[in-house]
Scaffold this active site. Structure first.
Site, mmCIF file in Angstrom:
data_model
loop_
_atom_site.group_PDB
_atom_site.id
_atom_site.type_symbol
_atom_site.label_atom_id
_atom_site.label_comp_id
_atom_site.label_asym_id
_atom_site.label_seq_id
_atom_site.Cartn_x
_atom_site.Cartn_y
_atom_site.Cartn_z
ATOM 1 N N GLY A 54 5.163 0.500 -2.283
ATOM 2 C CA GLY A 54 6.387 1.281 -2.104
ATOM 3 C C GLY A 54 7.163 0.502 -0.953
ATOM 4 N N CYS A 86 -0.979 -2.024 -0.877
ATOM 5 C CA CYS A 86 0.269 -2.713 -0.413
ATOM 6 C C CYS A 86 1.087 -2.087 0.770
ATOM 7 C CB CYS A 86 1.080 -2.826 -1.902
ATOM 8 S SG CYS A 86 2.216 -4.284 -1.598
ATOM 9 N N ARG A 142 5.595 -8.542 -3.977
ATOM 10 C CA ARG A 142 6.210 -8.844 -2.368
ATOM 11 C C ARG A 142 4.984 -8.366 -1.528
ATOM 12 N NH1 ARG A 142 10.449 -5.728 -1.372
ATOM 13 N NH2 ARG A 142 11.090 -6.885 0.247
ATOM 14 N N HIS A 177 -1.959 -4.070 -6.375
ATOM 15 C CA HIS A 177 -1.553 -3.029 -6.980
ATOM 16 C C HIS A 177 -2.676 -2.846 -7.977
ATOM 17 C CE1 HIS A 177 2.475 -1.514 -5.402
ATOM 18 N NE2 HIS A 177 2.356 -2.916 -5.082
ATOM 19 N N GLU A 179 -3.298 -0.187 -9.695
ATOM 20 C CA GLU A 179 -2.891 0.830 -10.561
ATOM 21 C C GLU A 179 -1.956 0.203 -11.770
ATOM 22 O OE1 GLU A 179 -1.591 0.020 -7.884
ATOM 23 O OE2 GLU A 179 0.626 0.613 -7.827
HETATM 24 N N1 GLN Z 1 7.225 -5.313 0.728
HETATM 25 C C1 GLN Z 1 6.988 -3.912 0.485
HETATM 26 C C2 GLN Z 1 6.834 -3.591 1.925
HETATM 27 O O1 GLN Z 1 6.650 -4.434 2.813
HETATM 28 C C3 GLN Z 1 5.517 -3.561 -0.022
HETATM 29 C C4 GLN Z 1 5.565 -3.947 -1.614
HETATM 30 C C5 GLN Z 1 4.752 -3.237 -2.469
HETATM 31 O O2 GLN Z 1 4.170 -2.018 -1.821
HETATM 32 N N2 GLN Z 1 4.835 -3.403 -3.422
HETATM 33 O O3 GLN Z 1 6.928 -2.546 2.398
#
Ligand code: GLN
Length: 204
Positions: A54, A86, A142, A177, A179
């Site tokens: 997220g 992530c 990202r 990810h 999932e």
């Molecule tokens: N770019 C998000 C962050 O730095 C992480 C991206 C993701 O969870 N898909 O919080």
């Protein structure tokens, strides 16, 4: 026996993790009761916990505000499995290089936010992961890179010369990810395999 799996759901992708957890539980011949965690008081009853992706700045703010941060720390201190993916990985790290993320300091790594996939927002790669017999289809969005890894941390997978999957005690942290594909082997490895060894250790 039913396993209670908490998914921290203050923000980010939750339903895909619930499906993956249920599929991984079925692989283990058990059932999972998935609980979405948005408030304090629920983590304590969870056998396994998942901290999803997220936006780490938002997740950080909300887990501290709601009193969930300390409960995640207590879950790990009790040796219970935690899969952090992530933004979740950013949150459990020691340092994210971004003062807006108040990290939980549970996993002895430092990370750099948004290090992968800057040019193309996301990509998928088959990734060899320690403990899995075939490469895992890994989706990076990202994604954070892991920069420094403490002595007690095992690197399970690397991409572009950097660790992207690590394990320390009950915590598995991923840059990607797991999932977003039909493949639930990592949920299985990080949550259900790990739980089996916790329970084996605590049996009289
Ligand atoms: N770019 C998000 C962050 O730095 C992480 C991206 C993701 O969870 N898909 O919080």
């Amino acid at each position: 026996m039913t396993i209670r799996a908490g998914v921290v759901a203050v923000q980010g992708d939750v339903s895909e993790h619930a499906v993956a957890i249920e599929r991984a539980a079925a692989r283990h011949g058990t059932e999972a009761d998935v609980v979405e965690i948005r408030e304090s008081g629920l983590v304590e009853d969870c056998d396994v916990l998942l901290l999803p992706g997220g936006e780490s700045t938002t997740i950080s703010r909300l887990v501290h505000r709601e009193g969930i941060a300390d409960e995640i720390a207590a879950h790990v201190a009790a040796g219970k499995p935690l899969l952090a993916t992530c933004a979740g990985l950013i949150l459990v790290s020691m340092d994210s290089g971004d003062g807006r993320v108040e990290t939980l300091n549970l996993l002895d790594v430092t990370v750099e936010r948004n290090a992968f996939g800057r040019q193309r927002d996301s990509f998928e790669a088959p990734l060899p992961v320690t403990g899995l017999d075939e490469p895992f289809p890994s989706v990076f969005i990202r994604a954070p890179a892991i920069d420094e890894v403490g002595d007690d941390v095992d690197v399970l997978a690397e991409w572009d010369g950097k660790p992207v999957a690590v394990r320390q005690g009950p915590i598995v942290g991923l840059s990607f990810h797991p999932e977003l594909t039909d493949d639930s082997r990592i949920h299985d490895l990080a949550l259900f395999d790990a739980l089996k060894s916790v329970r084996a250790d605590t049996q009289p």
